[in-house]
Design an enzyme around this catalytic site. Sequence first.
Site, PDB file in Angstrom:
ATOM      1  N   HIS A  61      -2.654   6.631   4.844  1.00  0.00           N
ATOM      2  CA  HIS A  61      -3.236   5.471   4.170  1.00  0.00           C
ATOM      3  C   HIS A  61      -4.456   5.019   4.967  1.00  0.00           C
ATOM      4  O   HIS A  61      -4.415   4.924   6.189  1.00  0.00           O
ATOM      5  CB  HIS A  61      -2.195   4.352   4.089  1.00  0.00           C
ATOM      6  CG  HIS A  61      -2.748   3.055   3.595  1.00  0.00           C
ATOM      7  ND1 HIS A  61      -3.598   2.990   2.510  1.00  0.00           N
ATOM      8  CD2 HIS A  61      -2.601   1.783   4.027  1.00  0.00           C
ATOM      9  CE1 HIS A  61      -3.936   1.729   2.313  1.00  0.00           C
ATOM     10  NE2 HIS A  61      -3.348   0.983   3.219  1.00  0.00           N
ATOM     11  N   CYS A  80       0.813  -1.219   0.000  1.00  0.00           N
ATOM     12  CA  CYS A  80       0.000   0.000   0.000  1.00  0.00           C
ATOM     13  C   CYS A  80       0.844   1.266   0.000  1.00  0.00           C
ATOM     14  O   CYS A  80       0.302   2.359  -0.129  1.00  0.00           O
ATOM     15  CB  CYS A  80      -0.942   0.010   1.200  1.00  0.00           C
ATOM     16  SG  CYS A  80      -2.088  -1.365   1.171  1.00  0.00           S
ATOM     17  N   ASN A 112     -10.241  -0.017   2.390  1.00  0.00           N
ATOM     18  CA  ASN A 112      -8.816   0.092   2.074  1.00  0.00           C
ATOM     19  C   ASN A 112      -8.635  -0.129   0.574  1.00  0.00           C
ATOM     20  O   ASN A 112      -8.799  -1.248   0.086  1.00  0.00           O
ATOM     21  CB  ASN A 112      -8.050  -0.963   2.885  1.00  0.00           C
ATOM     22  CG  ASN A 112      -6.547  -0.952   2.617  1.00  0.00           C
ATOM     23  OD1 ASN A 112      -6.085  -0.311   1.675  1.00  0.00           O
ATOM     24  ND2 ASN A 112      -5.802  -1.675   3.419  1.00  0.00           N
TER      25      ASN A 112
HETATM   26  N1  ACO Z   1     -16.800 -10.095  11.290  1.00  0.00           N
HETATM   27  C1  ACO Z   1     -17.051 -10.562  12.530  1.00  0.00           C
HETATM   28  N2  ACO Z   1     -16.085 -11.070  13.301  1.00  0.00           N
HETATM   29  C2  ACO Z   1     -14.832 -11.093  12.819  1.00  0.00           C
HETATM   30  C3  ACO Z   1     -14.518 -10.630  11.534  1.00  0.00           C
HETATM   31  C4  ACO Z   1     -15.566 -10.121  10.755  1.00  0.00           C
HETATM   32  N3  ACO Z   1     -15.389  -9.635   9.516  1.00  0.00           N
HETATM   33  N4  ACO Z   1     -13.190 -10.791  11.326  1.00  0.00           N
HETATM   34  C5  ACO Z   1     -12.683 -11.331  12.439  1.00  0.00           C
HETATM   35  N5  ACO Z   1     -13.675 -11.524  13.348  1.00  0.00           N
HETATM   36  C6  ACO Z   1     -13.575 -12.085  14.686  1.00  0.00           C
HETATM   37  C7  ACO Z   1     -12.383 -12.989  14.829  1.00  0.00           C
HETATM   38  O1  ACO Z   1     -12.671 -14.296  14.375  1.00  0.00           O
HETATM   39  C8  ACO Z   1     -12.158 -12.931  16.317  1.00  0.00           C
HETATM   40  O2  ACO Z   1     -13.074 -13.805  16.962  1.00  0.00           O
HETATM   41  P1  ACO Z   1     -12.621 -14.711  18.203  1.00  0.00           P
HETATM   42  O3  ACO Z   1     -12.231 -13.722  19.261  1.00  0.00           O
HETATM   43  O4  ACO Z   1     -13.850 -15.488  18.498  1.00  0.00           O
HETATM   44  O5  ACO Z   1     -11.474 -15.516  17.706  1.00  0.00           O
HETATM   45  C9  ACO Z   1     -12.525 -11.505  16.686  1.00  0.00           C
HETATM   46  O6  ACO Z   1     -13.359 -11.023  15.626  1.00  0.00           O
HETATM   47  C10 ACO Z   1     -11.340 -10.591  16.835  1.00  0.00           C
HETATM   48  O7  ACO Z   1     -10.478 -10.775  15.708  1.00  0.00           O
HETATM   49  P2  ACO Z   1      -9.158  -9.966  15.521  1.00  0.00           P
HETATM   50  O8  ACO Z   1      -8.469 -10.402  14.278  1.00  0.00           O
HETATM   51  O9  ACO Z   1      -8.375  -9.989  16.800  1.00  0.00           O
HETATM   52  O10 ACO Z   1      -9.771  -8.510  15.297  1.00  0.00           O
HETATM   53  P3  ACO Z   1      -9.031  -7.139  15.279  1.00  0.00           P
HETATM   54  O11 ACO Z   1      -9.677  -6.241  16.206  1.00  0.00           O
HETATM   55  O12 ACO Z   1      -7.553  -7.299  15.313  1.00  0.00           O
HETATM   56  O13 ACO Z   1      -9.402  -6.610  13.819  1.00  0.00           O
HETATM   57  C11 ACO Z   1      -8.479  -6.352  11.643  1.00  0.00           C
HETATM   58  C12 ACO Z   1      -9.008  -7.326  12.660  1.00  0.00           C
HETATM   59  C13 ACO Z   1      -9.573  -5.361  11.304  1.00  0.00           C
HETATM   60  C14 ACO Z   1      -8.093  -7.131  10.383  1.00  0.00           C
HETATM   61  C15 ACO Z   1      -7.268  -5.610  12.233  1.00  0.00           C
HETATM   62  O14 ACO Z   1      -6.358  -6.532  12.770  1.00  0.00           O
HETATM   63  C16 ACO Z   1      -6.556  -4.776  11.217  1.00  0.00           C
HETATM   64  O15 ACO Z   1      -7.080  -3.796  10.735  1.00  0.00           O
HETATM   65  N6  ACO Z   1      -5.266  -5.087  10.926  1.00  0.00           N
HETATM   66  C17 ACO Z   1      -4.460  -4.299  10.031  1.00  0.00           C
HETATM   67  C18 ACO Z   1      -4.894  -4.561   8.644  1.00  0.00           C
HETATM   68  C19 ACO Z   1      -4.243  -3.650   7.666  1.00  0.00           C
HETATM   69  O16 ACO Z   1      -3.985  -2.507   7.930  1.00  0.00           O
HETATM   70  N7  ACO Z   1      -4.005  -4.183   6.476  1.00  0.00           N
HETATM   71  C20 ACO Z   1      -3.627  -3.447   5.364  1.00  0.00           C
HETATM   72  C21 ACO Z   1      -2.193  -3.139   5.302  1.00  0.00           C
HETATM   73  S1  ACO Z   1      -1.913  -2.187   3.900  1.00  0.00           S
HETATM   74  C22 ACO Z   1      -1.633  -3.166   2.502  1.00  0.00           C
HETATM   75  O17 ACO Z   1      -0.513  -3.332   2.076  1.00  0.00           O
HETATM   76  C23 ACO Z   1      -2.817  -3.804   1.815  1.00  0.00           C
END
Ligand code: ACO
Length: 330
Positions: free
Chosen positions: A255, A113, A285
Amino acid sequence: MGRAVITGLGTYVPERILSNHDLEQLVDTNDAWIVSRTGIRERRLARDDQATSDMAYEASARALADAHVEASSLDFIIVATNTPDTLFPSTAARLQARLSEKPIPGVDVQAGCTGWIYGLQMGAAFIEANMYQRVLVVASDKLSSIVDYEDRSTAVLFGDGAGAVVLESGPAGTPFGILASYLNADGRGADLLALPAGGSRSPASRETVDSRLHFLKMSGNDVFRFAVKALPEAVEVGLARGGLSLQDMDLLVPHQANERIIDAARRQLNVAEHKVVKNIERYGNTSVASIPLALEEVRQDGRLVDGMVVVLAAFGSGLTWGSTVVRWGK
Ligand code: ACO
């Protein structure tokens, strides 16, 4: 040494909207979870027949019109993307063919990104070295082509879009243009966000398709931890390289990956809320395109005015991170 000035800006998003409620029909998720964990309410999806270069073309045409220049006058084309039309030839070559009958050199930049920030520094360097006078720096990604709509942990995050700027050599002594850049990468985190198959490491096979390895895989928590450190660092180092401090920054265009990442970075930097641009709610994103899309939005709504010091800061797959510091105006 001439300074690279942004003389034109253009963006494009596809018409089709995928809302959180639409996603509820595809995967086990819900609007409340997506909004509270990411800030996203909807994202745009390209048509099946629309490739990365098609979106790049729309954004480029608008940027060229905004700069009042013809495509044939470009000296170089840089396309930042993680979803090229094909592994080769480059998307830049396909874009060039659509933009101009005259041959123009060009290349794709792949840096997660952060790709558009990499492209801006490369374009600016060409101009500062007096090698080229006019460079098109495009960002275009069709993430929907590599998102697994059976994987709720990634399906909710991404959208499609494109942006482009024309960079030109500014007049001697101009206060406007790109003041400083900072790029970095640490490949030890390469597998935290990757498209595992389809390259030379793991060519396409029945097995890779059955294992869904042609979709992006992400270790969300690890990327989150990286991002909340990388984003503030990118801002501070970029400003320092321009001989500036946080007090000099009028606008931060980060970003748009997750609203919580942006808010955490803002708190860490102790920057006022009105100085930080967010539009993730409507686009999700869009990878390389997220910064030009947000930049165009603040230009349109009047928040971005000539003379402002604007910091563009990104992070992404690689792992990569970096920033561009611009004094807005031409
Ligand atoms: N809907 C409902 N529940 C969900 C979903 C969803 N879409 N996705 C995950 N969950 C659940 C998980 O299974 C987990 O359940 P559990 O506790 O029963 O196991 C719970 O929600 C918490 O999951 P986490 O992964 O810990 O959630 P988190 O708060 O960390 O959010 C997220 C996840 C949004 C992906 C976050 O980690 C994030 O934004 N990370 C950075 C991503 C990013 O910036 N990526 C792009 C980089 S740039 C590029 O190069 C593309």
